[in-house]
Design a protein around this motif. Sequence first.
Motif, PDB file in Angstrom:
ATOM      1  N   VAL A  10     -78.325 -12.614 -46.162  1.00 27.85           N
ATOM      2  CA  VAL A  10     -78.726 -13.776 -45.370  1.00 27.85           C
ATOM      3  C   VAL A  10     -77.952 -13.745 -44.058  1.00 27.85           C
ATOM      4  N   LEU A  11     -78.683 -13.751 -42.947  1.00 31.03           N
ATOM      5  CA  LEU A  11     -78.066 -13.784 -41.622  1.00 31.03           C
ATOM      6  C   LEU A  11     -78.337 -15.142 -40.977  1.00 31.03           C
ATOM      7  N   HIS A  12     -77.284 -15.739 -40.486  1.00 34.16           N
ATOM      8  CA  HIS A  12     -77.347 -17.075 -39.883  1.00 34.16           C
ATOM      9  C   HIS A  12     -77.194 -16.932 -38.378  1.00 34.16           C
ATOM     10  N   SER A  13     -78.288 -17.178 -37.634  1.00 35.82           N
ATOM     11  CA  SER A  13     -78.290 -17.005 -36.175  1.00 35.82           C
ATOM     12  C   SER A  13     -78.160 -18.372 -35.518  1.00 35.82           C
ATOM     13  N   SER A 226     -83.338 -32.949 -58.649  1.00 41.02           N
ATOM     14  CA  SER A 226     -84.374 -32.541 -57.702  1.00 41.02           C
ATOM     15  C   SER A 226     -84.932 -31.172 -58.078  1.00 41.02           C
ATOM     16  N   ASP A 227     -85.968 -30.783 -57.343  1.00 43.22           N
ATOM     17  CA  ASP A 227     -86.521 -29.437 -57.481  1.00 43.22           C
ATOM     18  C   ASP A 227     -85.976 -28.496 -56.411  1.00 43.22           C
ATOM     19  N   VAL A 228     -85.034 -28.964 -55.620  1.00 43.55           N
ATOM     20  CA  VAL A 228     -84.463 -28.158 -54.542  1.00 43.55           C
ATOM     21  C   VAL A 228     -83.412 -27.222 -55.116  1.00 43.55           C
ATOM     22  N   LEU A 229     -83.484 -25.950 -54.727  1.00 43.61           N
ATOM     23  CA  LEU A 229     -82.560 -24.944 -55.235  1.00 43.61           C
ATOM     24  C   LEU A 229     -81.464 -24.658 -54.217  1.00 43.61           C
ATOM     25  N   CYS A 230     -80.253 -24.473 -54.721  1.00 41.78           N
ATOM     26  CA  CYS A 230     -79.166 -24.019 -53.860  1.00 41.78           C
ATOM     27  C   CYS A 230     -78.782 -22.592 -54.252  1.00 41.78           C
ATOM     28  N   PHE A 231     -78.468 -21.794 -53.251  1.00 44.06           N
ATOM     29  CA  PHE A 231     -77.951 -20.449 -53.454  1.00 44.06           C
ATOM     30  C   PHE A 231     -76.501 -20.432 -52.995  1.00 44.06           C
ATOM     31  N   GLY A 232     -75.634 -19.834 -53.780  1.00 41.91           N
ATOM     32  CA  GLY A 232     -74.225 -19.753 -53.430  1.00 41.91           C
ATOM     33  C   GLY A 232     -73.868 -18.407 -52.834  1.00 41.91           C
ATOM     34  N   ARG A 233     -73.087 -18.421 -51.780  1.00 33.14           N
ATOM     35  CA  ARG A 233     -72.610 -17.193 -51.142  1.00 33.14           C
ATOM     36  C   ARG A 233     -71.555 -16.538 -52.032  1.00 33.14           C
ATOM     37  N   ASP A 234     -71.763 -15.280 -52.385  1.00 27.94           N
ATOM     38  CA  ASP A 234     -70.846 -14.538 -53.247  1.00 27.94           C
ATOM     39  C   ASP A 234     -69.684 -14.043 -52.389  1.00 27.94           C
ATOM     40  N   LEU A 235     -68.545 -14.703 -52.490  1.00 21.81           N
ATOM     41  CA  LEU A 235     -67.431 -14.361 -51.618  1.00 21.81           C
ATOM     42  C   LEU A 235     -66.772 -13.045 -52.006  1.00 21.81           C
ATOM     43  N   GLU A 236     -66.839 -12.677 -53.290  1.00 19.66           N
ATOM     44  CA  GLU A 236     -66.242 -11.412 -53.718  1.00 19.66           C
ATOM     45  C   GLU A 236     -66.867 -10.246 -52.958  1.00 19.66           C
ATOM     46  N   VAL A 237     -68.155 -10.347 -52.704  1.00 20.02           N
ATOM     47  CA  VAL A 237     -68.866  -9.302 -51.958  1.00 20.02           C
ATOM     48  C   VAL A 237     -68.841  -9.586 -50.457  1.00 20.02           C
ATOM     49  N   THR A 238     -69.126 -10.813 -50.072  1.00 20.47           N
ATOM     50  CA  THR A 238     -69.211 -11.162 -48.653  1.00 20.47           C
ATOM     51  C   THR A 238     -67.922 -10.851 -47.924  1.00 20.47           C
ATOM     52  N   TYR A 239     -66.791 -11.187 -48.517  1.00 24.73           N
ATOM     53  CA  TYR A 239     -65.512 -10.990 -47.844  1.00 24.73           C
ATOM     54  C   TYR A 239     -65.129  -9.519 -47.717  1.00 24.73           C
ATOM     55  N   VAL A 241     -66.839  -7.494 -46.148  1.00 28.15           N
ATOM     56  CA  VAL A 241     -67.209  -7.210 -44.760  1.00 28.15           C
ATOM     57  C   VAL A 241     -66.368  -8.033 -43.797  1.00 28.15           C
ATOM     58  N   TRP A 242     -66.336  -9.336 -44.044  1.00 26.38           N
ATOM     59  CA  TRP A 242     -65.705 -10.236 -43.078  1.00 26.38           C
ATOM     60  C   TRP A 242     -65.117 -11.422 -43.805  1.00 26.38           C
ATOM     61  N   ALA A 324     -73.768 -13.521 -47.090  1.00 27.15           N
ATOM     62  CA  ALA A 324     -74.245 -14.260 -45.922  1.00 27.15           C
ATOM     63  C   ALA A 324     -73.228 -14.195 -44.795  1.00 27.15           C
ATOM     64  N   TYR A 325     -73.752 -13.966 -43.588  1.00 22.49           N
ATOM     65  CA  TYR A 325     -72.902 -13.810 -42.409  1.00 22.49           C
ATOM     66  C   TYR A 325     -73.597 -14.402 -41.185  1.00 22.49           C
ATOM     67  N   ASP A 326     -72.803 -14.640 -40.144  1.00 15.06           N
ATOM     68  CA  ASP A 326     -73.366 -14.947 -38.839  1.00 15.06           C
ATOM     69  C   ASP A 326     -74.032 -13.694 -38.285  1.00 15.06           C
ATOM     70  N   THR A 327     -75.241 -13.829 -37.775  1.00 10.60           N
ATOM     71  CA  THR A 327     -75.924 -12.686 -37.165  1.00 10.60           C
ATOM     72  C   THR A 327     -75.105 -12.115 -36.021  1.00 10.60           C
ATOM     73  N   GLU A 328     -74.396 -12.968 -35.296  1.00  8.49           N
ATOM     74  CA  GLU A 328     -73.652 -12.527 -34.121  1.00  8.49           C
ATOM     75  C   GLU A 328     -72.504 -11.586 -34.469  1.00  8.49           C
ATOM     76  N   LEU A 329     -72.130 -11.513 -35.755  1.00  6.01           N
ATOM     77  CA  LEU A 329     -71.136 -10.526 -36.161  1.00  6.01           C
ATOM     78  C   LEU A 329     -71.636  -9.117 -35.893  1.00  6.01           C
TER      79      LEU A 329
END
Length: 496
Positions: A10-13, A226-239, A241-242, A324-329
């Motif tokens: 997931v890239l956050h721009s 609710s029927d709204v789903l949340c996804f959690g950022r996996d920090l073990e993997v995400t970190y 990179v950054w 998940a990361y900032d796209t600007e990275l």
Amino acid sequence: MSDEGSFCLVLHSHLPWLPHHGTWPVGEEWLYQAWAHSYLPVIELLHRFAEEGRRDVLTLGVTPVLAAQLDDPYALRACHDWLGNWQLRAQFAAGQWEEPVLRDLAAAEFRAAGHALERFDTRWRHGFSPVLRSMTDSGVIELLGGPATHPFQPLLRPEVRRFALRTGLDDTALRLGRAPDGIWAPECGYAPGMEADYQAEGVRRFLVDGPALHGDTHAARPVGSSDVLCFGRDLEVTYRVWSPKAGYPGDAAYRDFHTFDHPSGLKPSRVTGKHVPPHEKKPYDPALAAIAVRRHARDFTDTVVARLRSLRERHGRPGLVVAAYDTELFGHWWHEGPAWLEAVLRALPEAGVRVTTLRGAIEAGHVGDPVDLPASSWGSGKDWRVWDGEQVSDLVNAGAALQDELLAVPPVPYRDPVRDQLVREALLTLSSDWAFMVTKDSAADYARRRAKVHGDRFAELAALLRADHRSRFSRAEALRAEDGVFGRLDARGLLV
């Protein structure tokens, strides 16, 4: 090929509204650097995958306020000028630098700028929306939207929060033909009950940081009743990179972001070492950087596979990793980031990992039991302190007072350009970027100035409205010429 599990990138721009608000070192320059070094190469990468027939490559968040800038005629012209200036600066450096390795670097910069200009002229001539729509229509990406000006939602009055979200979703629908099913909640900020607003506006999924789920990020989770789903950022993997302290971009072989050749504005050095002063850093060597990219792509692939295998052992079925990361990275902060992205997105399927989007993860069955989420964010401490701490208490108090004054403005049944601009200035004042920049001491003076400029303009228009002064119309028109973001914004959606 084995089925190791699923991986979602997931890239956050996002950038705050910058046109007409300064140039260097913070302001429009920030926008054009990110445009040239991140948005152009990332979209080019996605075009290559599209031409190969790849689908569900990644989930791309684009905030409405960024999309508005990338479609803005003024910003398009100015970015084109910036790309031409980049090429001229590279030509200047080629004539000034004497070392062969630096002359080669200047030549590479010249070619890169020329390629960016060609891509900008051929694919971006009519703005970002046509480019982005081709990506969404072909299924290469899943798009995430968000509230209009990227406010920290937990600190908004409920009426303002709902209006900001609705305005952002409507703006995305206007640009792309339909509203997105998911959003990147600004700063991953969450307060209990916000899922009800999401469900009411048709938002089906959003992101939170891993600690909000106590690290149990192996599947999407329905929030509350609710029927709204949340996804959690996996920090073990995400970190990997950054992270706040480490990550691949700090490797000695990569281009150093902070070291400039001031006459040309180019970056001729490699990181060399964490404690090496700028004048002692070694020249950038693309061949060494390419070796590091391959090494880090292998490491990340191995990390994802190991994580998925541990999740399978724990839960008895294939798991999910969301990074998940900032796209600007990718490209702006980390010059080699786009090359690393492509290497990883090619290596993971070869390793038996299903690369998909958040939508694809749901279709693959990665949905767990309902969860009650705590108040949270992806900032320091994973709470609200970055946006609600003592250091920014003046901004928080001013924002609260502004919202109360805004909601007290008498409504009218007709479209009023003064009220429209009043709401626009309020939303720009409430951008989460200002508090973040102050707390992190990143161009804090600029952030405080921007919050004050928009707050003062709001107060000026509000006073003219109260006085029923005829000059309110000309003043609103003048402000809209500078800050006319979200031209379809209709204050009657809030002032009822």
